[in-house]
Design an enzyme around this catalytic site. Sequence first.
Site, short mmCIF file in Angstrom:
data_model
loop_
_atom_site.label_atom_id
_atom_site.label_comp_id
_atom_site.label_asym_id
_atom_site.label_seq_id
_atom_site.Cartn_x
_atom_site.Cartn_y
_atom_site.Cartn_z
N GLY A 84 78.91 53.87 58.25
CA GLY A 84 80.09 53.94 57.41
C GLY A 84 80.92 55.16 57.76
O GLY A 84 80.42 56.16 58.28
N VAL A 132 83.18 78.63 57.97
CA VAL A 132 83.11 78.99 59.39
C VAL A 132 83.41 80.47 59.59
O VAL A 132 82.85 81.12 60.47
CB VAL A 132 84.11 78.13 60.20
N GLU A 141 74.24 64.98 65.46
CA GLU A 141 73.57 64.52 64.24
C GLU A 141 74.02 63.12 63.83
O GLU A 141 73.21 62.31 63.35
CB GLU A 141 73.86 65.51 63.11
N ASP A 168 71.02 48.94 69.32
CA ASP A 168 71.42 50.13 68.57
C ASP A 168 70.19 50.93 68.13
O ASP A 168 70.12 52.15 68.32
CB ASP A 168 72.25 49.69 67.35
N LYS A 186 75.53 57.34 70.28
CA LYS A 186 74.09 57.13 70.53
C LYS A 186 73.84 56.43 71.86
O LYS A 186 72.87 56.71 72.54
CB LYS A 186 73.45 56.34 69.40
N VAL A 239 72.37 59.31 64.95
CA VAL A 239 71.22 58.62 64.36
C VAL A 239 71.25 58.75 62.85
O VAL A 239 71.36 59.85 62.31
CB VAL A 239 69.89 59.21 64.89
N LYS A 269 68.73 54.79 69.24
CA LYS A 269 68.36 55.82 68.28
C LYS A 269 66.90 56.23 68.46
O LYS A 269 66.56 57.42 68.35
CB LYS A 269 68.61 55.31 66.86
N ARG A 293 93.73 55.00 71.91
CA ARG A 293 94.26 54.15 72.97
C ARG A 293 95.58 53.51 72.59
O ARG A 293 96.50 53.43 73.37
CB ARG A 293 93.22 53.08 73.33
N GLU A 336 79.44 43.31 63.26
CA GLU A 336 80.62 43.12 64.08
C GLU A 336 80.70 41.68 64.58
O GLU A 336 79.75 40.91 64.44
CB GLU A 336 80.58 44.08 65.27
#
Lengths: 463, 463
Positions: free
Chosen positions: B313, B38, B135, B207, B111, B138, B211, B50, B196
Amino acid sequence: MARGESGAVRVALLGCGTVGTEVVRLITDQAADLTARVGTPVELVGVAVRRPHRHPWLTENFGHLVTTDAGALVARDDVDVVVEVIGGIEPVRGWLLEALKAGKSVVTANKALLAEDGPTLAEAADASGADLYFEAAVAGAIPLLRPLRESLAGDRITRVAGIVNGTSNFILSAMASGGTSYGDALEEATRLGYAEADPSADVDGYDAASKAAILATLAFHTRITASDVHREGMRGVSSADVAAARRLGCTIKLLAICERVVDEAGAESVSARVYPAMVPDSHPLARVDGAFNAVFVEAEAAGQLMFYGQGAGGAPTASAVLGDMVAVARNRVGGGRGPRESAYASLPVRAIGEVPTRYHVDLEVADREGVLAAIAGEFARQGVSIAAVRQTGGINGSIDSTARADDAGPGPARLTVVTHSAREAALSATVAALADLDHVIGVVGVLRVEGLGRAVSALGMGE
Amino acid sequence: MARGESGAVRVALLGCGTVGTEVVRLITDQAADLTARVGTPVELVGVAVRRPHRHPWLTENFGHLVTTDAGALVARDDVDVVVEVIGGIEPVRGWLLEALKAGKSVVTANKALLAEDGPTLAEAADASGADLYFEAAVAGAIPLLRPLRESLAGDRITRVAGIVNGTSNFILSAMASGGTSYGDALEEATRLGYAEADPSADVDGYDAASKAAILATLAFHTRITASDVHREGMRGVSSADVAAARRLGCTIKLLAICERVVDEAGAESVSARVYPAMVPDSHPLARVDGAFNAVFVEAEAAGQLMFYGQGAGGAPTASAVLGDMVAVARNRVGGGRGPRESAYASLPVRAIGEVPTRYHVDLEVADREGVLAAIAGEFARQGVSIAAVRQTGGINGSIDSTARADDAGPGPARLTVVTHSAREAALSATVAALADLDHVIGVVGVLRVEGLGRAVSALGMGE
């Protein structure tokens, strides 16, 4: 950030061969799209070619832009961006350095120049704050350098390996699918325009080595030049090698491999190398046929990624050039800069002798008792561990046609050895020692095996 | 461009599940590398969760950074970049809008939010000059959005099609390789953590549709939201469908397809759709197994490109987040900006009824004379052209176990029809009419066939 009075970003193009012609076509055909995407028009203000009479389309449609003086074009005050698609080191290097020093952004497809002297260009860009983009230099249309430089900038890349020369891949594909000889396949590639009159850059691995240097530089934040890359071409791959690979469930590909190597003491180095190697058919790279390119990237967090597409050709390469041109134009409009050279890691280059690989060694041996013991002994002496051995022949077996008919004993047989991972230096010493053995008639072939895994089990012991 | 006194770029992280944990780990483990890349340190200044007690690793190692008040964290003066990995529309939308309005750059993997309300976020970013990168939204670690937004910015993308939901691909792969039922495969996916407790977002295509909306927006410079995407899930794919696909030399995949459609008059529109479809085994997408993602991109100059890797993942997604984080941090240091929203094309969305595809229709029919003629007549009536027909059965054939045993006549047979490209509306009308035919016992399965080519010849007539 000088720009035209109209606010246009003004582009000078150096070279107008297959790629350059497509660049001109895309800039003009997609003018409205480019304006919308950049935020201001992109204007082609000059095209430098050596012999205008060889470019009838260009001179007819854009005669007012054509010049034979590339140096003067680069130096013009009304040029913001220089796009170079000539190739070769000189005289291009001087023009691009002049452009960068003057704060003009450079987009280039020149892998040879980048691989030889990229750092000098990068330093000139950094000094003036200009952009230096070169997506088209590696793997044509495949977005590969931008992902390495930007998408994976928060990750740790461990390996970049792939097929980055379409010509040699076309030849190897033809040899594998049609049983064609290297010579015939090369002739076909030349006829189709994939190979040049002098195919050396492609088949001797120079082109792939330049690309490996560029990839390794970006992946490992370390300056790697073409001379750091171990290079072996694919002229020596014979039909017998192709057949041997098939028996192993493998395909021979000319690979460019860039790896981060960590030794026992935890010290890191970079290995960059180009050579033909056997790839198991279960590996996606084995299925990349014809003039296509594909590159595998492994990173610690991202895991394995693959990029696939057309690695050469006018339109695909022009697509990559235009993508870069839009980026540098946007930067000029928005006031930003693309990623600079990142060479902070400065890792040492690992000598090829110290790089571990698996090997496939094909020997023609006398079919006598003790031959396997003698051969296994030579491998053991150099600390090269054998993964699998297969013997074919004796006198009625699949004996190579070069077998000498006057050999004593029951006749020659073929012995195929696949090793576990071994250092190149140890393997070379083993091969030299094997060649001197009484039992060994000849070392028929030595090829590396990359990304093995399943192929070893496919080999088995005998048939 | 406010930054810390030390010059550090200060990052607030919202959410610390699987992905967030990896983000924290990478930021801290790779601090030196990130600083070098950077040009200044990247400092994590707060993590909002939470229920802190559910994050023992975080609270133990970074307790001083943890807060339960995400809104207050986002509003802090000492935050330059907000990284969001919570997901869902509310309350995240408000926080990200606040951040962007205050000129803070946002990196998000969200997404659902982008597909529902991306333009609002993009406008807020443009208004304040902040960056909005996503990035990771998707295809996880696969660098896909940056290539679409930047590498192909000088090209004309015609199609983006691929496997972008790992869970459904895992289930379909298990069904294809093991002959497992949908229910068993889903159970296995849940056990392994791929699915899930409520698998609806994955298996019902929500989902993938999000995308597809994001991909279509970038590819076609047109605002496409999730509601513009035609969506069919893969719950209805049966073992019989999988077997039928195999007979055709195909594999069923849940595809997200975004296409630039040009009608006869030259008018352009965008089709974005998600559904399970048969893909010929010769197509690389057919070989993408397990939880992997792969996306094909076709552009006029670049030709066909493929991107392959892990689509989900913790670590892979974090890799994509970090890449974006480095980009926005570099922009803050260098004074530039990432690409803005590009929606200038504003193409209309093509209704699914008007989208042409090939179809595979499996019918259970009475084994009587004239049945083929009657069925072919219904296809002809709707203008749907038949590419191939195959009949199996009579009474001893491969009759579906649901065949009614009390049928009159010589017993049911199976008729498989593959059509040429037909409009969805015409096909639906055909199927409705077929179901009413006396000869037809039942419409067993209707599946689209995408990227066909070789599969039709593999079908042949009879076996």
